[in-house]
Design a protein around this motif. Sequence first.
Motif, PDB file in Angstrom:
ATOM      1  N   ARG A  42      -7.503 -12.740  11.704  1.00 33.73           N
ATOM      2  CA  ARG A  42      -8.402 -11.645  12.095  1.00 33.73           C
ATOM      3  C   ARG A  42      -7.674 -10.297  11.956  1.00 33.73           C
ATOM      4  O   ARG A  42      -8.219  -9.333  11.445  1.00 33.73           O
TER       5      ARG A  42
ATOM      6  N   ASN B 299      -7.205  -9.409   8.205  1.00 32.31           N
ATOM      7  CA  ASN B 299      -8.484  -8.977   7.630  1.00 32.31           C
ATOM      8  C   ASN B 299      -8.840  -7.556   8.043  1.00 32.31           C
ATOM      9  O   ASN B 299      -9.238  -6.732   7.210  1.00 32.31           O
ATOM     10  N   HIS B 300      -8.713  -7.245   9.336  1.00 33.98           N
ATOM     11  CA  HIS B 300      -9.041  -5.893   9.812  1.00 33.98           C
ATOM     12  C   HIS B 300      -8.075  -4.858   9.240  1.00 33.98           C
ATOM     13  O   HIS B 300      -8.482  -3.756   8.883  1.00 33.98           O
TER      14      HIS B 300
ATOM     15  N   HIS C 118      -6.620   5.921  15.114  1.00 35.58           N
ATOM     16  CA  HIS C 118      -7.254   4.607  15.197  1.00 35.58           C
ATOM     17  C   HIS C 118      -6.285   3.648  15.866  1.00 35.58           C
ATOM     18  O   HIS C 118      -5.077   3.809  15.757  1.00 35.58           O
TER      19      HIS C 118
ATOM     20  N   THR D 152       0.806  -1.225   0.000  1.00 34.08           N
ATOM     21  CA  THR D 152       0.000   0.000   0.000  1.00 34.08           C
ATOM     22  C   THR D 152       0.836   1.271   0.000  1.00 34.08           C
ATOM     23  O   THR D 152       0.296   2.355  -0.135  1.00 34.08           O
TER      24      THR D 152
ATOM     25  N   THR E 125      -8.000  -0.203   3.101  1.00 33.98           N
ATOM     26  CA  THR E 125      -8.858   0.030   1.946  1.00 33.98           C
ATOM     27  C   THR E 125      -9.766   1.243   2.186  1.00 33.98           C
ATOM     28  O   THR E 125      -9.961   2.076   1.289  1.00 33.98           O
ATOM     29  N   GLN E 126     -10.287   1.372   3.382  1.00 29.16           N
ATOM     30  CA  GLN E 126     -11.215   2.456   3.705  1.00 29.16           C
ATOM     31  C   GLN E 126     -10.531   3.786   3.958  1.00 29.16           C
ATOM     32  O   GLN E 126     -11.114   4.840   3.703  1.00 29.16           O
ATOM     33  N   HIS E 127      -9.296   3.787   4.481  1.00 30.00           N
ATOM     34  CA  HIS E 127      -8.671   5.023   4.942  1.00 30.00           C
ATOM     35  C   HIS E 127      -7.498   5.529   4.126  1.00 30.00           C
ATOM     36  O   HIS E 127      -7.003   6.614   4.384  1.00 30.00           O
TER      37      HIS E 127
ATOM     38  N   ASP F 226      -6.417  -5.025   6.346  1.00 30.86           N
ATOM     39  CA  ASP F 226      -6.763  -4.818   4.932  1.00 30.86           C
ATOM     40  C   ASP F 226      -8.003  -3.944   4.788  1.00 30.86           C
ATOM     41  O   ASP F 226      -8.025  -3.015   3.976  1.00 30.86           O
ATOM     42  N   ARG F 227      -9.026  -4.248   5.574  1.00 28.14           N
ATOM     43  CA  ARG F 227     -10.260  -3.460   5.520  1.00 28.14           C
ATOM     44  C   ARG F 227      -9.978  -1.996   5.885  1.00 28.14           C
ATOM     45  O   ARG F 227     -10.443  -1.077   5.211  1.00 28.14           O
ATOM     46  N   PHE F 228      -9.199  -1.795   6.952  1.00 26.07           N
ATOM     47  CA  PHE F 228      -8.878  -0.436   7.386  1.00 26.07           C
ATOM     48  C   PHE F 228      -8.121   0.312   6.293  1.00 26.07           C
ATOM     49  O   PHE F 228      -8.458   1.458   5.960  1.00 26.07           O
TER      50      PHE F 228
END
Length: 150
Positions: free
Chosen positions: A135, A138-139, A88, A25, A145-147, A141-143
């Motif tokens: 876990r 996954n969190h 965060h 990223t 992607t969103q931020h 990657d999600r974070f």
Amino acid sequence: MQIWVDADACPQAIKEILFRAAERTQVVTTLVANAALRIPSSAFIKSVRVRQGFDVADHWIVREMSAGDLVITADIPLAAEVIARGAHALDPRGELYSEDNVRERLAIRNLMQELRSTGELIGGPAPFGQGDRQRFANHLDRFLTQHRQP
């Protein structure tokens, strides 16, 4: 956005996930510890060695981070301070802290500490396992992607 890692107690498996994410990223990821760390050579991965002492790494992270950054820590008081400052916090076991759950975790932590000090409770957290790694990944990657900014 940057990622800051409270690295003294962070499992190596989580550091490896963070190294790959930083490269993929291109998000600057800084590991903060009171011991020397081995990190891959990368423009996106840095380490800072702070002096020995209680919460020295925590204080350094709080001083250097900015609102919107992500801090990786299992230290609940540090997570609470990070959240209060607009950043965060993600636990190495994959729990993304929020204003609501960090207060609850802090209360539970304080209760458990009190029970341990009286001898009524012995032991600590369960061993770190594959489910925790998954876990966390996954969190994270999600974070990201969103931020992450385009």
